[in-house]
Design a protein around this motif. Structure first.
Motif, PDB file in Angstrom:
ATOM      1  N   UNK A  76      49.302  -1.523  40.357  1.00 28.01           N
ATOM      2  CA  UNK A  76      48.002  -1.503  40.345  1.00 28.01           C
ATOM      3  C   UNK A  76      47.372   0.036  40.603  1.00 28.01           C
ATOM      4  N   UNK A  77      48.104   0.739  41.282  1.00 28.44           N
ATOM      5  CA  UNK A  77      47.732   2.104  41.829  1.00 28.44           C
ATOM      6  C   UNK A  77      48.853   2.747  42.351  1.00 28.44           C
ATOM      7  N   UNK A  78      48.883   4.010  42.274  1.00 26.59           N
ATOM      8  CA  UNK A  78      50.176   5.049  42.593  1.00 26.59           C
ATOM      9  C   UNK A  78      51.312   5.018  41.556  1.00 26.59           C
ATOM     10  N   UNK A  79      52.267   5.476  42.382  1.00 27.75           N
ATOM     11  CA  UNK A  79      53.620   5.701  41.486  1.00 27.75           C
ATOM     12  C   UNK A  79      54.618   5.342  42.728  1.00 27.75           C
ATOM     13  N   UNK A  80      55.511   4.215  41.958  1.00 28.78           N
ATOM     14  CA  UNK A  80      56.463   3.541  42.450  1.00 28.78           C
ATOM     15  C   UNK A  80      58.056   3.858  42.025  1.00 28.78           C
ATOM     16  N   UNK A  81      59.016   4.129  42.933  1.00 25.56           N
ATOM     17  CA  UNK A  81      60.438   4.359  42.433  1.00 25.56           C
ATOM     18  C   UNK A  81      61.036   2.822  42.975  1.00 25.56           C
ATOM     19  N   UNK A  82      61.862   2.367  42.123  1.00 25.60           N
ATOM     20  CA  UNK A  82      62.312   1.082  42.394  1.00 25.60           C
ATOM     21  C   UNK A  82      64.032   1.323  42.036  1.00 25.60           C
ATOM     22  N   UNK A  83      64.593   1.221  43.110  1.00 24.14           N
ATOM     23  CA  UNK A  83      66.084   1.426  42.972  1.00 24.14           C
ATOM     24  C   UNK A  83      66.542   0.077  43.109  1.00 24.14           C
ATOM     25  N   UNK A  84      67.561  -0.285  42.133  1.00 25.11           N
ATOM     26  CA  UNK A  84      68.302  -1.585  42.009  1.00 25.11           C
ATOM     27  C   UNK A  84      69.679  -1.370  41.767  1.00 25.11           C
ATOM     28  N   UNK A  85      70.317  -1.530  42.930  1.00 25.24           N
ATOM     29  CA  UNK A  85      71.693  -0.905  43.053  1.00 25.24           C
ATOM     30  C   UNK A  85      71.840   0.582  42.481  1.00 25.24           C
ATOM     31  N   UNK A  86      72.600   0.881  41.326  1.00 24.61           N
ATOM     32  CA  UNK A  86      72.513   2.412  41.224  1.00 24.61           C
ATOM     33  C   UNK A  86      71.572   2.631  40.029  1.00 24.61           C
ATOM     34  N   UNK A  87      70.679   1.766  39.756  1.00 27.73           N
ATOM     35  CA  UNK A  87      69.824   2.026  38.471  1.00 27.73           C
ATOM     36  C   UNK A  87      68.334   2.408  39.295  1.00 27.73           C
ATOM     37  N   UNK A  88      67.647   3.324  38.546  1.00 28.73           N
ATOM     38  CA  UNK A  88      66.331   3.685  39.117  1.00 28.73           C
ATOM     39  C   UNK A  88      65.158   3.530  38.144  1.00 28.73           C
ATOM     40  N   UNK A 136      49.203   9.343  47.888  1.00 28.82           N
ATOM     41  CA  UNK A 136      48.380   8.373  48.338  1.00 28.82           C
ATOM     42  C   UNK A 136      49.077   6.866  48.391  1.00 28.82           C
ATOM     43  N   UNK A 137      48.343   5.977  48.442  1.00 32.05           N
ATOM     44  CA  UNK A 137      48.654   4.642  48.621  1.00 32.05           C
ATOM     45  C   UNK A 137      49.248   4.169  47.600  1.00 32.05           C
ATOM     46  N   UNK A 138      50.187   3.451  47.206  1.00 33.76           N
ATOM     47  CA  UNK A 138      50.741   2.749  45.946  1.00 33.76           C
ATOM     48  C   UNK A 138      50.461   1.279  46.313  1.00 33.76           C
ATOM     49  N   UNK A 139      49.827   0.590  45.244  1.00 37.31           N
ATOM     50  CA  UNK A 139      49.689  -0.683  45.456  1.00 37.31           C
ATOM     51  C   UNK A 139      50.497  -1.334  44.226  1.00 37.31           C
ATOM     52  N   UNK A 140      51.148  -2.529  44.620  1.00 36.27           N
ATOM     53  CA  UNK A 140      51.370  -3.512  43.063  1.00 36.27           C
ATOM     54  C   UNK A 140      51.322  -4.990  43.786  1.00 36.27           C
TER      55      UNK A 140
END
Length: 187
Positions: free
Chosen positions: A137-149, A174-178
């Motif tokens: 919804x807002x901002x930027x998110x990094x999601x790491x699932x085991x070795x994958x980003x 700033x704030x990230x929203x999902x």
């Protein structure tokens, strides 16, 4: 109430009950002793079943007689975000708001998640078969699932099997929203 309306309602309710239990027409016929053809005709509203046939159906499916004729209630639940109490971690920098709580019949729950700048959250692996759907919804998110980003920005979505360790990190200033939908398979 007209007879025509009653048998159409019976058909809709029978089909709804059958589908909610993931039963085929053959399975309902086997459970009730009423032919597959007759079950199909009743569901389509093409047949006006006798009371004895209806008793076979309700006894075979272990439901009440009135469950076949009751009106389906339109259910509306209005959730106000400002009234939700979040689960929080990292001194309140990670907040998960339970938007739509888990329901046994629907097998999912929905959260709105907020991460303050620089905040990261490690999630333990969920049970086998659990899936997550992330809707940014807002901002930027990094999601790491085991070795994958994966890098997600507002408007992006990601779906993954959540039975592995995974970490969420806010990459924005700033704030990230999902929003996350967590789906639980039937056990």
């Amino acid at each position: 109430m007209e007879q025509d309306q009653i048998h159409k309602k019976i058909g809709r309710n029978l089909q709804s009950i059958r589908k909610a239990r993931s039963l085929s027409l053959d399975q309902v016929a086997e459970l009730t002793g009423v032919s597959k053809a007759m079950i199909g005709q009743i569901e389509r509203g093409d047949s006006n079943p006798t009371i004895s046939i209806l008793w076979k159906i309700v006894n075979g499916l272990h439901i009440s007689f009135t469950s076949l004729i009751e009106e389906e209630e339109t259910k509306v639940t209005h959730i106000r975000f400002e009234e939700l109490e979040p689960f929080s971690e990292d001194d309140g920098r990670y907040r998960a708001f339970p938007l739509i709580p888990f329901d046994q019949h629907k097998q999912f729950e929905i959260y709105t998640v907020e991460l303050d700048a620089g905040c990261g959250h490690e999630s333990e692996p969920h049970n086998e078969g659990v899936e997550e759907y992330i809707l940014m919804s807002q901002g930027e998110l990094r999601l790491d699932i085991q070795q994958d980003t994966y890098r997600l920005q507002a408007g992006d979505a990601l779906h993954f099997t959540a039975d592995k360790p995974h970490t969420y990190t806010n990459l924005s200033d700033g704030k990230t929203v999902y929003h996350t939908i967590i789906f639980y398979p039937k056990s």
